[in-house]
Write a protein that holds these residues in place. Structure first.
Motif, PDB file in Angstrom:
ATOM      1  N   PHE A 126       0.865  -1.185   0.000  1.00  0.00           N
ATOM      2  CA  PHE A 126       0.000   0.000   0.000  1.00  0.00           C
ATOM      3  C   PHE A 126       0.901   1.234   0.000  1.00  0.00           C
ATOM      4  O   PHE A 126       1.114   1.896   1.015  1.00  0.00           O
ATOM      5  CB  PHE A 126      -0.929  -0.011   1.206  1.00  0.00           C
ATOM      6  N   LEU A 127       1.435   1.572  -1.177  1.00  0.00           N
ATOM      7  CA  LEU A 127       2.431   2.618  -1.327  1.00  0.00           C
ATOM      8  C   LEU A 127       1.895   3.760  -2.190  1.00  0.00           C
ATOM      9  O   LEU A 127       0.836   3.637  -2.825  1.00  0.00           O
ATOM     10  CB  LEU A 127       3.707   2.042  -1.962  1.00  0.00           C
ATOM     11  N   ASN A 128       2.643   4.818  -2.233  1.00  0.00           N
ATOM     12  CA  ASN A 128       2.281   5.982  -3.047  1.00  0.00           C
ATOM     13  C   ASN A 128       2.850   5.784  -4.454  1.00  0.00           C
ATOM     14  O   ASN A 128       3.944   6.284  -4.787  1.00  0.00           O
ATOM     15  CB  ASN A 128       2.831   7.258  -2.416  1.00  0.00           C
ATOM     16  N   TYR A 129       2.104   5.057  -5.270  1.00  0.00           N
ATOM     17  CA  TYR A 129       2.584   4.766  -6.619  1.00  0.00           C
ATOM     18  C   TYR A 129       2.519   5.990  -7.540  1.00  0.00           C
ATOM     19  O   TYR A 129       3.050   5.950  -8.653  1.00  0.00           O
ATOM     20  CB  TYR A 129       1.778   3.617  -7.225  1.00  0.00           C
ATOM     21  N   LYS A 130       1.905   7.079  -7.085  1.00  0.00           N
ATOM     22  CA  LYS A 130       1.834   8.292  -7.894  1.00  0.00           C
ATOM     23  C   LYS A 130       3.123   9.103  -7.824  1.00  0.00           C
ATOM     24  O   LYS A 130       3.289  10.075  -8.572  1.00  0.00           O
ATOM     25  CB  LYS A 130       0.663   9.148  -7.439  1.00  0.00           C
ATOM     26  N   SER A 131       4.017   8.705  -6.939  1.00  0.00           N
ATOM     27  CA  SER A 131       5.273   9.436  -6.798  1.00  0.00           C
ATOM     28  C   SER A 131       6.106   9.311  -8.070  1.00  0.00           C
ATOM     29  O   SER A 131       6.246   8.217  -8.632  1.00  0.00           O
ATOM     30  CB  SER A 131       6.059   8.901  -5.596  1.00  0.00           C
ATOM     31  N   CYS A 132       6.669  10.428  -8.502  1.00  0.00           N
ATOM     32  CA  CYS A 132       7.501  10.426  -9.714  1.00  0.00           C
ATOM     33  C   CYS A 132       8.926   9.990  -9.407  1.00  0.00           C
ATOM     34  O   CYS A 132       9.705   9.710 -10.333  1.00  0.00           O
ATOM     35  CB  CYS A 132       7.512  11.820 -10.346  1.00  0.00           C
ATOM     36  N   ASN A 133       9.255   9.923  -8.135  1.00  0.00           N
ATOM     37  CA  ASN A 133      10.617   9.575  -7.731  1.00  0.00           C
ATOM     38  C   ASN A 133      10.664   8.094  -7.375  1.00  0.00           C
ATOM     39  O   ASN A 133      10.087   7.676  -6.371  1.00  0.00           O
ATOM     40  CB  ASN A 133      11.060  10.432  -6.547  1.00  0.00           C
ATOM     41  N   LYS A 134      11.331   7.315  -8.201  1.00  0.00           N
ATOM     42  CA  LYS A 134      11.417   5.879  -7.965  1.00  0.00           C
ATOM     43  C   LYS A 134      12.135   5.565  -6.659  1.00  0.00           C
ATOM     44  O   LYS A 134      11.767   4.631  -5.937  1.00  0.00           O
ATOM     45  CB  LYS A 134      12.127   5.215  -9.136  1.00  0.00           C
ATOM     46  N   SER A 135      13.145   6.342  -6.331  1.00  0.00           N
ATOM     47  CA  SER A 135      13.886   6.117  -5.084  1.00  0.00           C
ATOM     48  C   SER A 135      12.999   6.347  -3.869  1.00  0.00           C
ATOM     49  O   SER A 135      13.111   5.649  -2.851  1.00  0.00           O
ATOM     50  CB  SER A 135      15.110   7.041  -5.026  1.00  0.00           C
ATOM     51  N   ALA A 136      12.103   7.327  -3.961  1.00  0.00           N
ATOM     52  CA  ALA A 136      11.173   7.588  -2.855  1.00  0.00           C
ATOM     53  C   ALA A 136      10.211   6.421  -2.663  1.00  0.00           C
ATOM     54  O   ALA A 136       9.890   6.041  -1.523  1.00  0.00           O
ATOM     55  CB  ALA A 136      10.408   8.880  -3.116  1.00  0.00           C
ATOM     56  N   LEU A 137       9.737   5.849  -3.763  1.00  0.00           N
ATOM     57  CA  LEU A 137       8.839   4.695  -3.674  1.00  0.00           C
ATOM     58  C   LEU A 137       9.549   3.501  -3.035  1.00  0.00           C
ATOM     59  O   LEU A 137       8.983   2.799  -2.174  1.00  0.00           O
ATOM     60  CB  LEU A 137       8.336   4.325  -5.066  1.00  0.00           C
ATOM     61  N   ILE A 138      10.797   3.268  -3.423  1.00  0.00           N
ATOM     62  CA  ILE A 138      11.569   2.161  -2.849  1.00  0.00           C
ATOM     63  C   ILE A 138      11.834   2.406  -1.363  1.00  0.00           C
ATOM     64  O   ILE A 138      11.775   1.485  -0.546  1.00  0.00           O
ATOM     65  CB  ILE A 138      12.888   1.976  -3.635  1.00  0.00           C
ATOM     66  N   ALA A 139      12.097   3.664  -1.004  1.00  0.00           N
ATOM     67  CA  ALA A 139      12.321   3.992   0.410  1.00  0.00           C
ATOM     68  C   ALA A 139      11.064   3.741   1.235  1.00  0.00           C
ATOM     69  O   ALA A 139      11.130   3.282   2.383  1.00  0.00           O
ATOM     70  CB  ALA A 139      12.767   5.452   0.537  1.00  0.00           C
ATOM     71  N   GLU A 140       9.904   4.065   0.657  1.00  0.00           N
ATOM     72  CA  GLU A 140       8.651   3.805   1.374  1.00  0.00           C
ATOM     73  C   GLU A 140       8.452   2.303   1.586  1.00  0.00           C
ATOM     74  O   GLU A 140       8.024   1.869   2.661  1.00  0.00           O
ATOM     75  CB  GLU A 140       7.473   4.391   0.597  1.00  0.00           C
ATOM     76  N   LEU A 141       8.771   1.498   0.566  1.00  0.00           N
ATOM     77  CA  LEU A 141       8.681   0.040   0.710  1.00  0.00           C
ATOM     78  C   LEU A 141       9.665  -0.462   1.755  1.00  0.00           C
ATOM     79  O   LEU A 141       9.336  -1.331   2.568  1.00  0.00           O
ATOM     80  CB  LEU A 141       8.948  -0.623  -0.641  1.00  0.00           C
ATOM     81  N   ARG A 142      10.876   0.087   1.732  1.00  0.00           N
ATOM     82  CA  ARG A 142      11.881  -0.313   2.731  1.00  0.00           C
ATOM     83  C   ARG A 142      11.387  -0.014   4.146  1.00  0.00           C
ATOM     84  O   ARG A 142      11.498  -0.840   5.044  1.00  0.00           O
ATOM     85  CB  ARG A 142      13.187   0.436   2.453  1.00  0.00           C
ATOM     86  N   GLY A 143      10.830   1.173   4.339  1.00  0.00           N
ATOM     87  CA  GLY A 143      10.333   1.533   5.655  1.00  0.00           C
ATOM     88  C   GLY A 143       9.156   0.690   6.099  1.00  0.00           C
ATOM     89  O   GLY A 143       9.074   0.260   7.256  1.00  0.00           O
ATOM     90  N   ARG A 144       8.242   0.412   5.163  1.00  0.00           N
ATOM     91  CA  ARG A 144       7.036  -0.345   5.517  1.00  0.00           C
ATOM     92  C   ARG A 144       7.379  -1.789   5.906  1.00  0.00           C
ATOM     93  O   ARG A 144       6.868  -2.312   6.899  1.00  0.00           O
ATOM     94  CB  ARG A 144       6.077  -0.342   4.324  1.00  0.00           C
ATOM     95  N   THR A 145       8.228  -2.440   5.120  1.00  0.00           N
ATOM     96  CA  THR A 145       8.574  -3.839   5.419  1.00  0.00           C
ATOM     97  C   THR A 145       9.351  -3.958   6.726  1.00  0.00           C
ATOM     98  O   THR A 145       9.105  -4.868   7.527  1.00  0.00           O
ATOM     99  CB  THR A 145       9.386  -4.437   4.265  1.00  0.00           C
ATOM    100  N   GLY A 146      10.284  -3.029   6.965  1.00  0.00           N
ATOM    101  CA  GLY A 146      11.011  -3.063   8.233  1.00  0.00           C
ATOM    102  C   GLY A 146      10.112  -2.766   9.411  1.00  0.00           C
ATOM    103  O   GLY A 146      10.228  -3.386  10.481  1.00  0.00           O
ATOM    104  N   HIS A 147       9.191  -1.826   9.221  1.00  0.00           N
ATOM    105  CA  HIS A 147       8.233  -1.456  10.267  1.00  0.00           C
ATOM    106  C   HIS A 147       7.369  -2.662  10.663  1.00  0.00           C
ATOM    107  O   HIS A 147       7.228  -2.977  11.854  1.00  0.00           O
ATOM    108  CB  HIS A 147       7.356  -0.320   9.738  1.00  0.00           C
ATOM    109  N   LEU A 148       6.814  -3.358   9.683  1.00  0.00           N
ATOM    110  CA  LEU A 148       5.939  -4.500   9.968  1.00  0.00           C
ATOM    111  C   LEU A 148       6.731  -5.677  10.525  1.00  0.00           C
ATOM    112  O   LEU A 148       6.199  -6.458  11.327  1.00  0.00           O
ATOM    113  CB  LEU A 148       5.197  -4.909   8.699  1.00  0.00           C
ATOM    114  N   ALA A 149       7.984  -5.827  10.115  1.00  0.00           N
ATOM    115  CA  ALA A 149       8.808  -6.888  10.692  1.00  0.00           C
ATOM    116  C   ALA A 149       8.983  -6.663  12.192  1.00  0.00           C
ATOM    117  O   ALA A 149       8.900  -7.608  12.991  1.00  0.00           O
ATOM    118  CB  ALA A 149      10.166  -6.953   9.998  1.00  0.00           C
TER     119      ALA A 149
END
Length: 593
Positions: A126-149
């Motif tokens: 459940f990420l912000n796929y509207k973001s134009c910055n690919k690195s920002a999208l990957i950072a959000e995924l990194r944060g979400r997976t670590g957070h839930l772990a």
């Protein structure tokens, strides 16, 4: 913003959505617990009413309680709660090239696990796929997976504990929580791997092939924040392989201690990773580690309190039997033991580690303990003391049957067999009692199925039900004990206790025993003593027995089983066929590992 800024810290991490997913995850767990508690309270209320109304009734007067009041609950029991995932197989081990690949969760357990895992996947994606910055999208995924772990580490540890408060609260067995522990552990490892993969992807974009893999390895070597996270990840990956059923069953004791060490490394690495990075929810990991130490302390305290006195400790007597040992513990303090309880046995002189194994309590006694001499006791200090009665002193003993397998039980049997008398006294202690959550007093008919050493779980129920019948404190009017063994040698395991049971008042009116010997030495050995004690050669057919007893039942019926997985699956299938035709509750005692 430069892609390198998204490879560390909280830049690009959506903390608000991370917190929302955390609350959603906890609310789903709380909602499921409330549903189970509500169902258990309703079951308990019905059982209590059934118990109170039928303590002094005859079988005919219990007919009302033998019928289902609604079709919904029986349908749920047959098609969801008691149902295996597909056809019949549930606790029967899957064998591939002689390797034990484990068991299949039930349909109900699979549904809960599926919903929990899918919800985690949805939260991660459940990420912000509207973001134009690919690195920002990957950072959000990194944060979400670590957070839930981090969030999932708490239920992972809680479900692994024997002193889990949810066991008595929800009346759910430790074996069931162990299933959830394994799958949540796999989920945490998967989220940690995804977390690392996201960091590597973001790092690759930032490097733009300038440093390549060298840049990542250099960061891991020089940055302690990344190093501790890597250590935690490596421990989790090893656990994924080491905790698989095939590896786990090859050498369980080695697995257990290595598993605990790797788990500690994984949690410690995660805690230091979060602390040095000042990450949110690091306190979750600290709380998880604190709970681990608390649970271990409670277990240690229970062992010390139950087994050690000021001058002596628990005395253990081991008697060698055919392919088993009868192990009796003279406990230092009285225990509150319920039918169906089990303990964990420790023998530090037999194994190199403080390993423990679960065993059902086959028999227990509480008897007066005589005073030894005046020198051992406190002398009276006044004339009033001379007239005062001596304080009551009792000794509690519990007896287990340990079937000879590999490892500890084989060593124990060999040592007792080598003794000239076949009996030895050895150092040891027990941890418990655990289990015994289910009461059978509200049922008019009780079917107790046992396979092999599973008889130990059922014997305490037999004695308890007969005693409650004689005391007019239960609704039970009919008890059928079904025991299947390979040879008649197994009868020696329980001979003294069955003799006591057969001497109990009204035993003939209440108890029927069906014995099945799958591999008798001689056909002439299969002899039935009476209609109440019948012996058969060949395999037991639970479906036929349940059908016959269901037609002649008195009141509500309980069907319980303790034995090998394939046998338990047969009993489960037989009980499921009858739940929609009348009140039939199924209960299984198992120790999967």
């Amino acid at each position: 913003m430069h892609p390198a800024n998204f490879t560390h810290g909280l830049t690009g991490v959506n903390l608000q959505m991370d917190n929302i997913t955390t609350w959603a995850l906890w609310l789903s767990i709380v909602a499921m617990c409330l549903i189970v508690i509500t169902a258990r309270l309703w079951q308990g209320a019905v059982a209590q009413l059934r118990h109170l109304f039928n303590m002094n009734t005859d079988p005919v007067q219990q007919a009302y309680w033998a019928r289902n009041g609604t079709p919904i609950w029986p349908w749920l029991k047959k098609n969801l709660i008691y149902a295996p995932l597909r056809h019949k197989r549930h606790n029967r081990n899957i064998q591939v090239a002689r390797l034990n690949m484990g068991t299949i969760p039930s349909r109900f357990h699979t549904t809960l696990l599926f919903l929990y895992i899918v919800s985690n996947v949805v939260y991660c994606l459940f990420l912000n796929y509207k973001s134009c910055n690919k690195s920002a999208l990957i950072a959000e995924l990194r944060g979400r997976t670590g957070h839930l772990a981090f969030v999932n580490m708490m239920p992972l540890m809680v479900f692994a504990g024997r002193n889990n408060a949810f066991i008595p609260l929800l009346r759910v067995s430790f074996d069931t929580f162990n299933i959830f522990h394994r799958w949540i552990g796999r989920l945490v490892a998967a989220e940690a791997i995804a977390h690392t993969a996201a960091w590597m992807a973001g790092k690759s974009i930032a490097n733009r092939l300038e440093s390549g893999q060298h840049g990542m390895m250099e960061a891991l070597r020089t940055n302690s924040f990344l190093a501790w996270g890597t250590a935690s990840l490596i421990a989790m990956i090893i656990i994924l392989v080491q905790a698989s059923s095939a590896v786990r069953h090859l050498a369980y004791e080695t697995f257990l201690h290595l598993h605990q060490l790797l788990a500690f490394v994984a949690f410690l690495g995660a805690a230091l990773h979060g602390h040095q990075g000042e990450l949110p929810l690091t306190n979750y990991v600290y709380a998880t580690i604190a709970f681990w130490f608390l649970e271990r302390f409670l277990r240690l305290w229970r062992i010390i309190y139950r087994n050690f006195g000021l001058k002596s400790s628990t005395r253990v007597t081991v008697e060698a039997l055919p392919e088993a040992c009868r192990v009796t513990y003279e406990l230092k303090r009285p225990w509150n033991i319920h039918p169906g309880c089990h303990v964990y046995a420790h023998f530090p002189t037999l194994t190199w580690s403080l390993s423990s194994h679960p065993f059902s309590i086959a028999w227990y006694d509480t008897r007066p303990t005589p005073y030894r001499s005046l020198e051992d006791e406190k002398l009276p200090s006044s004339t009033q003391d001379l007239d005062a009665p001596l304080p009551a002193r009792t000794t509690t003993s519990i007896t287990l049957i340990m079937s000879k397998k590999d490892g500890m039980t084989a060593k124990l049997h060999a040592r007792a067999r080598a003794s000239p008398t076949g009996t030895i006294t050895i150092r040891g202690f027990v941890e418990g009692p655990y289990g015994g959550q289910e009461s059978l007093h509200s049922y008019g008919t009780v079917l107790l199925f046992a396979g092999g050493v599973g008889i130990t779980h059922q014997l305490s129920h037999v004695r308890d039900l007969l005693q409650s019948y004689n005391d007019s404190t239960s609704a039970v009017r009919k008890v059928v004990l079904v025991w299947t063994v390979r040879s008649q040698d197994a009868f020696d395991w329980v001979h003294p206790w069955m003799t006591e049971i057969f001497k109990m008042p009204h035993r003939r009116q209440v108890l029927k025993v069906l014995l099945f010997v799958t591999k008798p030495r001689h056909a002439g050995d299969i002899v039935s003593r009476s209609n109440q004690v019948q012996m058969f050669g060949g395999r037991c057919k639970p479906g036929k027995i349940v059908e016959e007893e269901f037609d002649k039942r008195a009141g509500a019926m309980a069907v319980t089983v303790c034995g090998p997985g394939a046998f338990a699956d047969e009993v489960r299938a037989a009980a499921r066929e009858r739940v929609v035709e009348g009140v039939v509750d199924f209960m299984e005692e198992s120790f999967s590992w």
